[in-house]
Design an enzyme around this catalytic site. Structure first.
Site, PDB file in Angstrom:
ATOM      1  N   HIS A  99      36.588  37.431  36.203  1.00  0.00           N
ATOM      2  CA  HIS A  99      36.599  37.492  34.662  1.00  0.00           C
ATOM      3  C   HIS A  99      36.614  38.085  34.589  1.00  0.00           C
ATOM      4  O   HIS A  99      36.644  39.640  34.440  1.00  0.00           O
ATOM      5  CB  HIS A  99      35.222  36.678  34.588  1.00  0.00           C
ATOM      6  CG  HIS A  99      35.201  35.571  36.265  1.00  0.00           C
ATOM      7  ND1 HIS A  99      34.122  35.908  36.943  1.00  0.00           N
ATOM      8  CD2 HIS A  99      34.818  34.195  36.006  1.00  0.00           C
ATOM      9  CE1 HIS A  99      34.085  34.700  38.103  1.00  0.00           C
ATOM     10  NE2 HIS A  99      34.482  33.836  37.757  1.00  0.00           N
ATOM     11  N   ASP A 102      33.709  40.329  33.393  1.00  0.00           N
ATOM     12  CA  ASP A 102      33.014  41.054  35.109  1.00  0.00           C
ATOM     13  C   ASP A 102      33.147  42.278  35.015  1.00  0.00           C
ATOM     14  O   ASP A 102      32.766  43.068  35.730  1.00  0.00           O
ATOM     15  CB  ASP A 102      34.279  40.465  36.451  1.00  0.00           C
ATOM     16  CG  ASP A 102      32.971  39.702  36.915  1.00  0.00           C
ATOM     17  OD1 ASP A 102      32.612  38.706  36.065  1.00  0.00           O
ATOM     18  OD2 ASP A 102      34.783  38.836  37.339  1.00  0.00           O
TER      19      ASP A 102
END
Ligand code: XLS
Ligand code: NI
Ligand code: NI
Length: 437
Positions: A99, A102
């Site tokens: 993501h 992240d």
């Protein structure tokens, strides 16, 4: 700089007692015409492996990683990239999934967040070039931040819809920059808590609008990766719009989006929807919509997405059976959307968890291949449906008859005797393959 005091993981075969070795995953071994590496296309999830620190609703972090040992958020993010690539290299994992949040922490403004992403993407690209590890897919986290409290594409607040679109735009750009083979949409909070305050019609139309914009933008920037939707029935919202494979496919067809998307099936989401993992893969396969897989397993005693590493050979066998019947992965792969338990907080636990998951799928692959090579279920099914090969059955499946002809047939002939479904026999044979292959 090395973060893991663990040697590179190698295949040692099923007799090995070394926990830090593969017993079944032998990357170069050929199974059904391809190497295991190409059949499985394993991927590491950046979030569960490098940003999940063991929190649960009752307590804080339990995992204190050496690469996080700095107060500077960006320094931390860079060191995480180095740790992640060291981990994947040692584990022989050829892909990763991420993501946006992240890889780089959110900043105060969208502009600043995007700049941070650019910095980290550069570092990731260097590591990709050094190791040959590739990006299976990227995605957007449009659910964690408080602005997404009522959803992203289905938010009642139009400015949140706009923000989500901006975030997806950037995430698609960086996924393209990293050579991502797919881009995933998991509807984090695209659902509702109560119908008393929810305009489901507008929310679903808006979700389709957001996805249509994504299709258009992918085309505009020349992103050739496959767009994927990941169904989930509930959690975080009480009811998620992307409930299961059948629901997502009906949604895509309603909005004429079916040609632009495939599905990313997660094992634990299937069981949350009261389906088996195999059922969801099967529904995708028969509709030509199987894209990729999030590999994990739930706990049958718990009703939520526990995201455990897959260790159930029965399930991975039947999953690989569907995947092989579909012709195997082309762009997709097996992404471990799985996390170690809160109590497994040592760094080397990450290795043990991935070894367990990869071995379980490798074993499932081999058993599934043997079942298919021997046509175990195919021959049985051919026989079971043989009545459609001739006579009235042939006429039915060639659309040659209607109610009147069928009534005439039934009046004249009645029905033939049914035969046993032989479920127990088939389960016995399946067990035999699992135990003996
Ligand atoms: C959550 C989802 C998530 C997606 C990516 O349940 O599985 O991890 O795979 O956003
Ligand atoms: Ni997932
Ligand atoms: Ni999940």
């Amino acid at each position: 700089m090395s973060y893991f005091d663990v040697p590179a993981i190698k295949y040692e075969g099923p007799k090995s007692k070394n926990p830090f070795a593969f017993k079944y995953y032998n990357p170069e071994e050929i199974v059904m015409g391809k190497t295991m590496k190409d059949q499985c296309r394993f991927a590491m999830s950046y979030w569960h492996t490098f940003t999940y620190m063991g929190k649960d609703p009752f307590g804080g972090d339990t995992m204190f990683r050496p690469w996080d040992n700095t107060a500077d958020e960006m320094e931390k993010a860079i060191e995480r990239v180095h740790a992640a690539f060291e981990f994947m290299e040692k584990m022989q994992i050829p892909f990763f999934c991420f993501h946006d949040v992240d890889i780089a922490p959110r900043a105060a403004t969208l502009k600043e967040t995007n700049e941070r992403l650019d910095v980290i993407v550069k570092v990731i690209k260097e590591e990709m070039a050094r190791t040959g590890i590739k990006c299976l897919w990227g995605t957007t986290n449009a659910f964690g931040d408080d602005k997404f409290v009522h959803g992203a594409g289905t938010s009642c607040n139009a400015t949140v819809f706009a923000y989500a679109a901006a975030q997806i735009k950037k995430a698609m750009e960086i996924t393209k920059e990293l050579g991502g083979v797919n881009y995933v949409f998991w509807g984090g909070r695209e659902g509702y808590e109560t119908l008393l305050n929810t305009d489901t019609g507008l929310e679903l139309d808006n979700l389709a609008r957001l996805l249509r914009m994504a299709v258009d933008y992918a085309k505009e920037i020349g992103f050739e990766g496959q767009l994927l939707i990941e169904p989930k029935p509930k959690e975080p919202t009480k009811h998620q719009y992307d409930f299961d494979a059948a629901t997502v496919m009906a949604f895509l067809r309603k909005y004429d989006l079916q040609d632009y998307f495939k599905l990313n099936i997660e094992a634990n989401h299937a069981t949350l929807a009261q389906h088996t993992f195999q059922h969801e893969l099967n529904m995708c396969r028969i509709n030509g919509m199987l894209g990729s897989v999030d590999a994990n397993q739930g706990d049958p005693m718990l009703g939520w997405d526990t995201d455990q590493f897959p260790t159930n050979v029965y399930d991975t066998t039947l999953a690989m059976y569907e995947i092989l019947l579909d012709g195997g992965f082309t762009k997709g792969g097996l992404n471990f959307d799985s996390k170690v338990r809160r109590g497994s907080f040592q760094e080397d636990d990450l290795f043990l968890a991935y070894i367990a998951g990869m071995d379980t799928f490798a074993r499932g692959l081999k058993v599934a291949a043997a079942l298919l090579e021997d046509k175990v279920f195919e021959n049985f099914k051919a026989e079971r449906y043989a009545s459609y090969k001739e006579g009235i059955g042939y006429d039915i499946i060639h659309d040659r008859v209607g109610f009147k002809e069928l009534e005439a047939y039934a009046l004249e002939n009645g029905v033939t005797k049914n035969t046993s479904g032989r479920q127990e026999m088939l389960e016995m044979i399946l067990n035999q393959y699992i135990m003996e292959v």
